[in-house]
Structure formats: C-alpha cells, structure tokens
Write an enzyme that holds these catalytic residues in place. Structure first.
Site, PDB file in Angstrom:
ATOM      1  N   TYR A 166      20.208  26.484 -17.318  1.00  0.00           N
ATOM      2  CA  TYR A 166      19.012  25.662 -17.535  1.00  0.00           C
ATOM      3  C   TYR A 166      18.153  26.173 -18.691  1.00  0.00           C
ATOM      4  O   TYR A 166      17.229  25.497 -19.120  1.00  0.00           O
ATOM      5  CB  TYR A 166      18.175  25.562 -16.254  1.00  0.00           C
ATOM      6  N   LYS A 243      29.135  34.756  -8.843  1.00  0.00           N
ATOM      7  CA  LYS A 243      30.483  34.958  -9.381  1.00  0.00           C
ATOM      8  C   LYS A 243      30.493  36.327 -10.082  1.00  0.00           C
ATOM      9  O   LYS A 243      30.940  36.480 -11.223  1.00  0.00           O
ATOM     10  CB  LYS A 243      30.798  33.793 -10.337  1.00  0.00           C
ATOM     11  N   ASP A 344      33.302  30.773  -5.526  1.00  0.00           N
ATOM     12  CA  ASP A 344      34.436  29.888  -5.221  1.00  0.00           C
ATOM     13  C   ASP A 344      34.753  29.917  -3.730  1.00  0.00           C
ATOM     14  O   ASP A 344      35.061  28.895  -3.127  1.00  0.00           O
ATOM     15  CB  ASP A 344      35.679  30.202  -6.078  1.00  0.00           C
ATOM     16  N   ASP A 368      24.069  23.827  -8.541  1.00  0.00           N
ATOM     17  CA  ASP A 368      24.275  22.424  -8.897  1.00  0.00           C
ATOM     18  C   ASP A 368      25.532  21.909  -8.187  1.00  0.00           C
ATOM     19  O   ASP A 368      25.528  20.856  -7.531  1.00  0.00           O
ATOM     20  CB  ASP A 368      24.429  22.325 -10.420  1.00  0.00           C
TER      21      ASP A 368
HETATM   22  O1  LIG Z   1      19.201  16.408 -15.325  1.00  0.00           O
HETATM   23  C1  LIG Z   1      20.297  15.904 -15.152  1.00  0.00           C
HETATM   24  O2  LIG Z   1      20.670  14.903 -15.771  1.00  0.00           O
HETATM   25  C2  LIG Z   1      21.241  16.469 -14.130  1.00  0.00           C
HETATM   26  C3  LIG Z   1      20.545  17.319 -13.132  1.00  0.00           C
HETATM   27  C4  LIG Z   1      21.376  17.650 -11.976  1.00  0.00           C
HETATM   28  O3  LIG Z   1      22.567  17.470 -11.934  1.00  0.00           O
HETATM   29  C5  LIG Z   1      20.727  18.219 -10.811  1.00  0.00           C
HETATM   30  O4  LIG Z   1      19.527  18.439 -10.785  1.00  0.00           O
HETATM   31  O5  LIG Z   1      21.436  18.497  -9.827  1.00  0.00           O
HETATM   32 MG   LIG Z   2      23.438  18.013 -10.020  1.00  0.00          MG
END
Ligand SMILES: O=C(O)CCC(=O)C(=O)O
Ligand SMILES: [Mg+2]
Ligand SMILES: NC(=O)C1=CN([C@@H]2O[C@H](COP(=O)(O)OP(=O)(O)OC[C@H]3O[C@@H](n4cnc5c(N)ncnc54)[C@H](OP(=O)(O)O)[C@@H]3O)[C@@H](O)[C@H]2O)C=CC1
Length: 480
Positions: A166, A243, A344, A368
């Site tokens: 990020y 990981k 994983d 995510d």
């Molecule tokens: O900001 C985005 O387009 C994707 C964000 C995302 O996948 C999430 O926050 O889980």
């Molecule tokens: Mg996402």
C-alpha cells in the site's frame, strides 16, 4: 447542539448534527453525529440507498428519536468527476469533511489495472492513517456456502493498511529512474551484500518496494491483541500471518515484532504458543526436567547439535523462570494466545481447521487475499464487511469492489455494506441498533429472502429478491 458549519467549495455542511471527536484514539459520539458517506462507483448506486434505509430504520427503532444520524453526502470516484470536473476523483471537500467529522462510510470505488489513477480506496486509508483494516468473516445461519461446515469459521482479519504494497512505491520498467535504480542495485548494492551472491535484477524489470516498519507493525498488532482481549474462551487468540520464511526482513520481522509486543507490553495477558507448550508440559508432569520439556517442544531435539540443544534448553528455562509463576498452573489458558502461521498454510487451515483460529493479524497483501478467501467460506463477498480504523478517524466499507457488471440493476447483495454499517454502529457504541440489523439479516437469510448471489447457491434454489428488496426484508425482520 449544532456544530458551526464548515465551508466547502461545492458542498453545504449540515446545519443540524454534531461532529464526532476523538479522545485517546477513541470516538466520542453525540446522539446526532454527522456522518459523511460516499455512494461509490458501480454497484454503489444500488447498495448505498439500501444501506442507508436499513441503518436509519434500525437507529429509529432502537432509540425512538433520541438518536439519529445526520448523513452528509460527499463525493469520490466518478460521481466526484461529474460534480468537480475531469480527474477530480477525490476532491479536497471530501477530505475536509472526513477530517472534520471523523467517522465515514463508503461504497466501493473503481481502480484501473496498470496505468491510470492510483486507488482512491487506498488513498483514503493513507491520508487518514487508518492503519488497521478489520474484516470479520462469520457465518449467518442459512447462508449457502461451498463448504460443509461454514459455521466453524469465525475469524477477524486484521490487515495492516498503510505499509507493504500500500506504500505504492514502484517504477515502471521503461521509466529511466527504474533503469538507473536497477543499475545501482546490480552494480553496487547487491555485490556489497555477501549473502546475495551473483544475483542480478533482470533487465526490463519493473521495481516495487515493500517497506514494513516496526512502528507500523506494532501499532497494528496492538489493536489486534486488544480486540482479542475483548473476546472470550479460545477466541482470545491472535495468529500472526506472514511469509517470513521467504521475506525475512519484512514479513519475518512482522512476526518477530509481533511476538516482541506480546511478550513485553502485553506480558501480563499474553502467552505465546511455545510458552503455552512449555507450561502445559510441566503442568502435566511436575517433575519434568528442562531437557525433557525441551524434547517435547522441539521435534527432532535428540538429533540437534549440542549448541542448538543448549539454546532450546535455555528457552525452556527462561520461560519457566520468567512466567512460570505468573502464567503457570493453568493461568495461561485464559490469556490471549499468540502464535504464527506462514501465509500459504493459513489459506488451507481456514478451510480444514477453521475453528482453531480467531484474529488473523497480517500484512497488507496477505490480508487482501485472506479476507476475500475467508469471505468465500461463509457465503461470498456479498457478506463481507470491513472497517479502516486509525487513531483519529475511521472509514467503514465492504471487502468487495464495484462489481461493475451488476451496477444499476438493483440486484447486487448490499449485505456487506450494511454489515459495515453494523460495524460502524458498534464502533460508535450504538449496539442496540447494530443488534437489530444483525437479527434482521439473519432472519431474512434464514427465510430464504436473499439476493441472486446466495439464491443461486441455495438448495433447493430460491427466487432471488432485489437489492432494495433485501434491505426491506432486513428491516421487516428487525427483532428476529
Ligand atoms: O482499491 C482497490 O481498488 C482495491 C482494494 C482492495 O482490494 C481491498 O481493499 O481489499
Ligand atoms: Mg481486496
Ligand atoms: N474497497 C473498494 O472500493 C474496492 C474496490 N475494488 C475495485 O472494484 C473494481 C472491480 O473489482 P473486481 O475485481 O471485479 O472485484 P469485485 O469485488 O468488485 O467483484 C468481483 C465479483 O465478486 C462478486 N461480488 C462482489 N461484490 C458483491 C456483492 N456485493 N454481492 C454479491 N456478489 C458480489 C461478484 O461475483 P459474481 O458476478 O460471480 O456474482 C463480482 O462480479 C476494481 O476497479 C477494483 O479495483 C476492489 C476491491 C475493493
């Protein structure tokens, strides 16, 4: 008491309602909070009205007019460009409103793959330093699932929300800065590190940087541990997901800094998995020697070198000397258990042994993936809420995106944004209204009043209700 209106370029601040303030990282919530909302792109047009309908009805029913939300519409994404002009995806008005009112809720916003704008969703999390992304995944009775026992999964993904990928520090392969960086790394940085041997970054590579800091890690895991402390029984459990076998100084450091935090700042209330084994072994056999205890916690102990054996013996002794009294005699069983798993393996663990997990604290990219995967187990992205929490602001939003192919059809499942609203009400301390909604959702699903995504999985199949129809069903079922 009405707050003095702020001035905006194109918005009119509400004349009624009061701002939420933050004290020591916690919201102080009046009975008439002003809450900015972003409708969102794509299916946001369907989901937001359904969500607002449910939230307003729940607050009205729970508090009979004593409490109400003063909604403040603010703009981001395509809607913002329509009002503010081309490329004005995230206007300063919107940021000023969230800054002033502290707690906001949003629908999904589009991010193009490859070139184009960077993610507005990520930008909001970065700008307001909303460092914890909290995504609970639990099962609502009656929800169809591809799994045999979806009810066994009840986890809260704590995804670090500001670092790792990020940070967005990356260069395109053709960028002259990238070429220069690769040359510098290949000619100077890599050869200077004896452990990297003759490795070279291939020509034509794009480069991304993955920063993970101790401060960023520990403030995130601190919130995860505090959350676990509010839970009961074997749910008082934080798993550090990483990981670190491959990325030792980022993902591995995340794990180490997590354990460090648990065994210093939270020493009185935490036990690590290895510590729990050592204490348990001694409780089962009071005359167990240090070496025999070490043998039990370390598979293959007898084939280790003398040096490694001595290190495990020392670990056992150190644990018994330092926390034998405070945590021993079974006391550790009511504390927060902190363990770690490689990322994983956690993907298969949440499917094969879901009941063993509770809070999954992890870095940005892992979180995510895990949050979408865990959502799938309990019924899919239509049932996956989330919150982005910092010390001075919070923005609530679903795990899913804009689902563009369903936009404007009044068919998408609004459940995840409604449940994000439930998280917002709980965060505000409005538990009674939150409970009405969860009861309404549970009863609507149990009665087969579900949108297309759940209807197609039900056996026997049911006729789906619309997005707005689901909201009405939830309201009708307030109180169960
Ligand atoms: O900001 C985005 O387009 C994707 C964000 C995302 O996948 C999430 O926050 O889980
Ligand atoms: Mg996402
Ligand atoms: N926080 C945010 O605002 C986020 C934004 N995005 C952005 O959203 C855009 C689209 O992303 P995409 O990869 O298609 O992922 P999405 O999450 O938007 O949608 C993928 C699929 O998931 C299912 N789904 C998503 N939401 C729901 C829902 N509410 N109810 C039922 N099913 C749902 C649908 O499956 P099916 O069609 O099979 O029913 C949908 O086609 C991208 O620009 C992405 O960057 C992505 C994630 C988060």
């Amino acid at each position: 008491m009405a707050t003095s209106p702020l001035t905006f370029e194109k918005l009119t601040a509400p004349t009624a309602g009061t701002a939420i303030r933050f004290e020591d990282g916690q919201p102080v919530v009046p009975n008439d909070p002003i809450i900015p909302f972003i409708r969102g792109d794509g299916t946001g047009v369907d989901i937001w009205p359904a969500t607002q309908r449910v939230l307003d009805a729940a607050v009205a029913k729970a508090y009979g007019g004593e409490r109400r939300i003063e909604w403040f519409k603010v703009y981001a994404g395509d809607e913002a460009c329509d009002l503010y002009g081309t490329y004005q995806y995230l206007p300063e008005d919107t940021l000023a409103a969230i800054r002033a009112y502290g707690v906001a809720i949003k629908g999904p916003l589009t991010t193009p793959v490859g070139g184009g704008i960077r993610s507005l969703n990520v930008a909001l999390r970065q700008i307001f330093d909303l460092y914890c992304c909290v995504r609970p995944c639990r099962y609502y009775a009656g929800t169809p699932s591809p799994h045999k026992r979806p009810q066994d999964l009840d986890v809260i993904v704590y995804r670090e929300n500001t670092e790792d990928i990020y940070m967005g520090i990356e260069w395109e392969a053709s960028d002259p800065v990238c070429l220069e960086l690769i040359q510098h790394l290949n000619d100077t940085v890599i050869p200077a590190n004896g452990k990297l041997g003759k490795r070279r970054i291939p020509e034509g590579s794009g480069i991304g940087i993955k920063p993970v800091s101790k401060h960023g890690t520990q403030r995130h895991i601190r919130k995860a541990i505090r959350h676990a402390l509010s839970l009961q029984g074997n749910k008082r459990h934080v798993t550090l997901v990483h990981k670190g076998n491959i990325m030792k100084f980022t993902e591995g450091a995340f794990r180490d800094w997590g354990y460090e935090l648990a065994t210093t700042e939270f020493r009185d209330v935490c036990v690590t998995e290895r510590e729990s084994w050592i204490l348990d072994n001694l409780e089962r056999n009071h005359s167990l020697s240090i070496q025999d205890n070490a043998r039990l916690i370390e598979p293959g102990y007898d084939s280790l070198t003398a040096e490694k054996k001595a290190a495990i013996d020392a670990e056992v002794k150190q644990v018994l000397d330092s926390i034998g009294e405070s945590h021993g005699y079974g006391k550790w069983k009511s504390m927060v258990l902190v363990d770690d798993r490689i990322a994983d393996s956690i993907f298969q663990q949440i499917q094969t042994r879901p009941q063993e997990y509770s809070v999954l604290a992890t870095l940005n990219l892992n979180g995510d993936y895990i949050s979408d995967a865990a959502a799938a187990v309990v019924g899919g992205l239509g049932m996956a809420p989330g919150a982005n929490i910092g010390d001075n602001a919070a923005i609530f939003e679903a795990t899913h995106g804009t689902a563009p192919k369903h936009a404007g059809l009044d068919r998408i499942n609004p459940g995840s944004v409604i449940l994000s609203g439930v998280m917002m009400l709980e965060y505000m301390g409005w538990q009674e209204a939150a409970d009405l909604i969860t009861q309404g959702i549970s009863a609507a699903i149990a009665g087969g009043e579900v949108t297309y995504d759940l209807a197609r999985l039900m056996e026997p199949p049911v006729e789906p209700v619309s997005c707005s129809g689901f909201a009405e069903a939830v309201v009708r079922h307030f109180g169960g």
